[in-house]
Design a protein around this motif. Structure first.
Motif, PDB file in Angstrom:
ATOM      1  N   ALA A  63       0.810  -1.221   0.000  1.00  0.00           N
ATOM      2  CA  ALA A  63       0.000   0.000   0.000  1.00  0.00           C
ATOM      3  C   ALA A  63       0.840   1.267   0.000  1.00  0.00           C
ATOM      4  CB  ALA A  63      -0.946   0.006   1.194  1.00  0.00           C
ATOM      5  N   GLY A  64       2.063   1.234   0.493  1.00  0.00           N
ATOM      6  CA  GLY A  64       2.870   2.449   0.587  1.00  0.00           C
ATOM      7  C   GLY A  64       2.516   3.229   1.846  1.00  0.00           C
ATOM      8  N   ASN A  65       2.705   4.541   1.823  1.00  0.00           N
ATOM      9  CA  ASN A  65       2.511   5.363   3.016  1.00  0.00           C
ATOM     10  C   ASN A  65       1.070   5.745   3.281  1.00  0.00           C
ATOM     11  OD1 ASN A  65       5.235   5.310   3.607  1.00  0.00           O
ATOM     12  ND2 ASN A  65       5.647   7.086   2.311  1.00  0.00           N
ATOM     13  N   ALA A  66       0.160   5.420   2.377  1.00  0.00           N
ATOM     14  CA  ALA A  66      -1.255   5.749   2.554  1.00  0.00           C
ATOM     15  C   ALA A  66      -2.103   4.507   2.301  1.00  0.00           C
ATOM     16  CB  ALA A  66      -1.658   6.855   1.595  1.00  0.00           C
ATOM     17  N   ALA A  67      -3.244   4.441   2.969  1.00  0.00           N
ATOM     18  CA  ALA A  67      -4.170   3.328   2.756  1.00  0.00           C
ATOM     19  C   ALA A  67      -4.712   3.372   1.327  1.00  0.00           C
ATOM     20  CB  ALA A  67      -5.313   3.420   3.760  1.00  0.00           C
ATOM     21  N   ILE A  68      -5.063   2.208   0.790  1.00  0.00           N
ATOM     22  CA  ILE A  68      -5.681   2.131  -0.536  1.00  0.00           C
ATOM     23  C   ILE A  68      -6.970   1.330  -0.442  1.00  0.00           C
ATOM     24  CG2 ILE A  68      -3.508   2.387  -1.804  1.00  0.00           C
ATOM     25  CD1 ILE A  68      -3.592  -0.648  -2.329  1.00  0.00           C
ATOM     26  N   SER A  69      -7.873   1.564  -1.392  1.00  0.00           N
ATOM     27  CA  SER A  69      -9.161   0.874  -1.377  1.00  0.00           C
ATOM     28  C   SER A  69      -9.307  -0.109  -2.529  1.00  0.00           C
ATOM     29  CB  SER A  69     -10.298   1.898  -1.420  1.00  0.00           C
ATOM     30  OG  SER A  69     -10.201   2.665  -2.597  1.00  0.00           O
ATOM     31  N   GLY A  70      -8.236  -0.369  -3.233  1.00  0.00           N
ATOM     32  CA  GLY A  70      -8.251  -1.338  -4.320  1.00  0.00           C
ATOM     33  C   GLY A  70      -6.923  -1.320  -5.054  1.00  0.00           C
ATOM     34  N   TRP A  71      -6.640  -2.377  -5.804  1.00  0.00           N
ATOM     35  CA  TRP A  71      -5.385  -2.444  -6.539  1.00  0.00           C
ATOM     36  C   TRP A  71      -5.600  -3.175  -7.856  1.00  0.00           C
ATOM     37  CZ3 TRP A  71      -4.165  -7.495  -7.368  1.00  0.00           C
ATOM     38  CH2 TRP A  71      -4.581  -8.425  -6.414  1.00  0.00           C
ATOM     39  N   THR A  72      -4.709  -2.900  -8.798  1.00  0.00           N
ATOM     40  CA  THR A  72      -4.741  -3.506 -10.120  1.00  0.00           C
ATOM     41  C   THR A  72      -3.313  -3.783 -10.559  1.00  0.00           C
ATOM     42  OG1 THR A  72      -6.703  -2.221 -10.700  1.00  0.00           O
ATOM     43  CG2 THR A  72      -5.459  -3.172 -12.528  1.00  0.00           C
ATOM     44  N   VAL A  73      -3.093  -4.947 -11.161  1.00  0.00           N
ATOM     45  CA  VAL A  73      -1.799  -5.295 -11.741  1.00  0.00           C
ATOM     46  C   VAL A  73      -2.041  -5.618 -13.216  1.00  0.00           C
ATOM     47  CG1 VAL A  73       0.169  -6.882 -11.685  1.00  0.00           C
ATOM     48  CG2 VAL A  73      -0.953  -6.209  -9.538  1.00  0.00           C
ATOM     49  N   ASN A  74      -1.251  -4.996 -14.094  1.00  0.00           N
ATOM     50  CA  ASN A  74      -1.381  -5.199 -15.548  1.00  0.00           C
ATOM     51  C   ASN A  74      -0.079  -5.732 -16.121  1.00  0.00           C
ATOM     52  OD1 ASN A  74      -4.029  -3.832 -16.104  1.00  0.00           O
ATOM     53  ND2 ASN A  74      -2.921  -2.133 -15.184  1.00  0.00           N
ATOM     54  N   TRP A  75      -0.204  -6.561 -17.127  1.00  0.00           N
ATOM     55  CA  TRP A  75       0.957  -6.951 -17.902  1.00  0.00           C
ATOM     56  C   TRP A  75       0.516  -7.491 -19.261  1.00  0.00           C
ATOM     57  CZ3 TRP A  75      -0.560 -10.195 -13.839  1.00  0.00           C
ATOM     58  CH2 TRP A  75      -0.812 -11.514 -14.149  1.00  0.00           C
ATOM     59  N   ALA A  76       1.476  -7.581 -20.158  1.00  0.00           N
ATOM     60  CA  ALA A  76       1.253  -8.192 -21.472  1.00  0.00           C
ATOM     61  C   ALA A  76       2.229  -9.353 -21.601  1.00  0.00           C
ATOM     62  CB  ALA A  76       1.470  -7.178 -22.584  1.00  0.00           C
ATOM     63  N   TRP A  77       1.710 -10.509 -21.923  1.00  0.00           N
ATOM     64  CA  TRP A  77       2.579 -11.661 -22.138  1.00  0.00           C
ATOM     65  C   TRP A  77       3.450 -11.405 -23.358  1.00  0.00           C
ATOM     66  CZ3 TRP A  77       2.747 -14.694 -18.188  1.00  0.00           C
ATOM     67  CH2 TRP A  77       1.626 -15.089 -17.490  1.00  0.00           C
ATOM     68  N   PRO A  78       4.745 -11.708 -23.276  1.00  0.00           N
ATOM     69  CA  PRO A  78       5.621 -11.519 -24.428  1.00  0.00           C
ATOM     70  C   PRO A  78       5.533 -12.661 -25.440  1.00  0.00           C
ATOM     71  CG  PRO A  78       6.905 -12.183 -22.523  1.00  0.00           C
ATOM     72  CD  PRO A  78       5.495 -11.996 -22.053  1.00  0.00           C
ATOM     73  N   GLY A  79       4.809 -13.705 -25.107  1.00  0.00           N
ATOM     74  CA  GLY A  79       4.684 -14.855 -26.000  1.00  0.00           C
ATOM     75  C   GLY A  79       3.271 -15.401 -25.959  1.00  0.00           C
ATOM     76  N   SER A  80       3.149 -16.709 -25.983  1.00  0.00           N
ATOM     77  CA  SER A  80       1.830 -17.350 -26.013  1.00  0.00           C
ATOM     78  C   SER A  80       1.442 -17.922 -24.650  1.00  0.00           C
ATOM     79  CB  SER A  80       1.835 -18.465 -27.064  1.00  0.00           C
ATOM     80  OG  SER A  80       2.822 -19.433 -26.718  1.00  0.00           O
ATOM     81  N   GLN A  81       1.857 -17.295 -23.562  1.00  0.00           N
ATOM     82  CA  GLN A  81       1.561 -17.790 -22.224  1.00  0.00           C
ATOM     83  C   GLN A  81       0.073 -17.631 -21.892  1.00  0.00           C
ATOM     84  OE1 GLN A  81       3.792 -15.445 -22.989  1.00  0.00           O
ATOM     85  NE2 GLN A  81       5.749 -15.889 -22.078  1.00  0.00           N
ATOM     86  N   THR A  82      -0.381 -18.425 -20.946  1.00  0.00           N
ATOM     87  CA  THR A  82      -1.755 -18.355 -20.453  1.00  0.00           C
ATOM     88  C   THR A  82      -1.760 -18.577 -18.948  1.00  0.00           C
ATOM     89  OG1 THR A  82      -2.099 -20.719 -20.799  1.00  0.00           O
ATOM     90  CG2 THR A  82      -2.765 -19.258 -22.592  1.00  0.00           C
ATOM     91  N   ILE A  83      -2.787 -18.099 -18.290  1.00  0.00           N
ATOM     92  CA  ILE A  83      -2.995 -18.386 -16.874  1.00  0.00           C
ATOM     93  C   ILE A  83      -3.890 -19.606 -16.787  1.00  0.00           C
ATOM     94  CG2 ILE A  83      -4.090 -17.583 -14.741  1.00  0.00           C
ATOM     95  CD1 ILE A  83      -3.189 -14.776 -15.437  1.00  0.00           C
ATOM     96  N   THR A  84      -3.451 -20.618 -16.048  1.00  0.00           N
ATOM     97  CA  THR A  84      -4.250 -21.824 -15.879  1.00  0.00           C
ATOM     98  C   THR A  84      -4.957 -21.851 -14.531  1.00  0.00           C
ATOM     99  OG1 THR A  84      -2.325 -23.062 -15.083  1.00  0.00           O
ATOM    100  CG2 THR A  84      -2.804 -23.155 -17.447  1.00  0.00           C
ATOM    101  N   GLN A  85      -4.406 -21.180 -13.522  1.00  0.00           N
ATOM    102  CA  GLN A  85      -5.041 -21.032 -12.209  1.00  0.00           C
ATOM    103  C   GLN A  85      -4.664 -19.672 -11.642  1.00  0.00           C
ATOM    104  OE1 GLN A  85      -3.527 -24.321  -9.876  1.00  0.00           O
ATOM    105  NE2 GLN A  85      -5.402 -25.484 -10.208  1.00  0.00           N
ATOM    106  N   LEU A  86      -5.586 -19.051 -10.902  1.00  0.00           N
ATOM    107  CA  LEU A  86      -5.347 -17.748 -10.283  1.00  0.00           C
ATOM    108  C   LEU A  86      -6.001 -17.738  -8.915  1.00  0.00           C
ATOM    109  CD1 LEU A  86      -4.503 -14.665 -10.598  1.00  0.00           C
ATOM    110  CD2 LEU A  86      -6.847 -14.316 -11.362  1.00  0.00           C
ATOM    111  N   TRP A  87      -5.315 -17.196  -7.918  1.00  0.00           N
ATOM    112  CA  TRP A  87      -5.895 -17.061  -6.581  1.00  0.00           C
ATOM    113  C   TRP A  87      -5.517 -15.700  -5.998  1.00  0.00           C
ATOM    114  CZ3 TRP A  87      -2.136 -20.370  -8.109  1.00  0.00           C
ATOM    115  CH2 TRP A  87      -0.866 -20.199  -7.575  1.00  0.00           C
ATOM    116  N   GLY A  88      -6.411 -15.149  -5.188  1.00  0.00           N
ATOM    117  CA  GLY A  88      -6.167 -13.869  -4.544  1.00  0.00           C
ATOM    118  C   GLY A  88      -6.398 -12.669  -5.437  1.00  0.00           C
ATOM    119  N   GLY A  89      -7.032 -12.865  -6.600  1.00  0.00           N
ATOM    120  CA  GLY A  89      -7.302 -11.776  -7.528  1.00  0.00           C
ATOM    121  C   GLY A  89      -8.336 -12.197  -8.550  1.00  0.00           C
TER     122      GLY A  89
END
Length: 75
Positions: free
Chosen positions: A3-29
């Motif tokens: 969170a850093g020095n201040a509270a937050i009320s939500g978060w987002t993480v972005n990325w672009a796969w550099p190849g043909s990767q896929t997510i097969t399982q996800l937890w906590g998001g």
């Protein structure tokens, strides 16, 4: 995610796969996006973080082994 020095009320993480990767399982998001673009946002239970608090998400993926560059933001 930290969170850093201040509270937050939500978060987002972005990325672009550099190849043909896929997510097969996800937890906590919640995943959205299509093709190589991936967005993971907080779950209802881990979005509000006090100052200097942390939370994590994880995933299992498949495809080639190149690592993506992640971008983390909060609203």
């Amino acid at each position: 995610m930290r969170a850093g020095n201040a509270a937050i009320s939500g978060w987002t993480v972005n990325w672009a796969w550099p190849g043909s990767q896929t997510i097969t399982q996800l937890w906590g998001g919640v995943r959205s996006g299509s093709g190589s673009a991936v967005t993971v946002r907080n779950e209802a239970w881990n979005g509000s973080l006090a100052a200097n608090a942390t939370t994590t998400f994880g995933f299992l993926g498949g495809g080639s082994s190149a690592a993506p560059a992640l971008t983390c933001t909060s609203p």
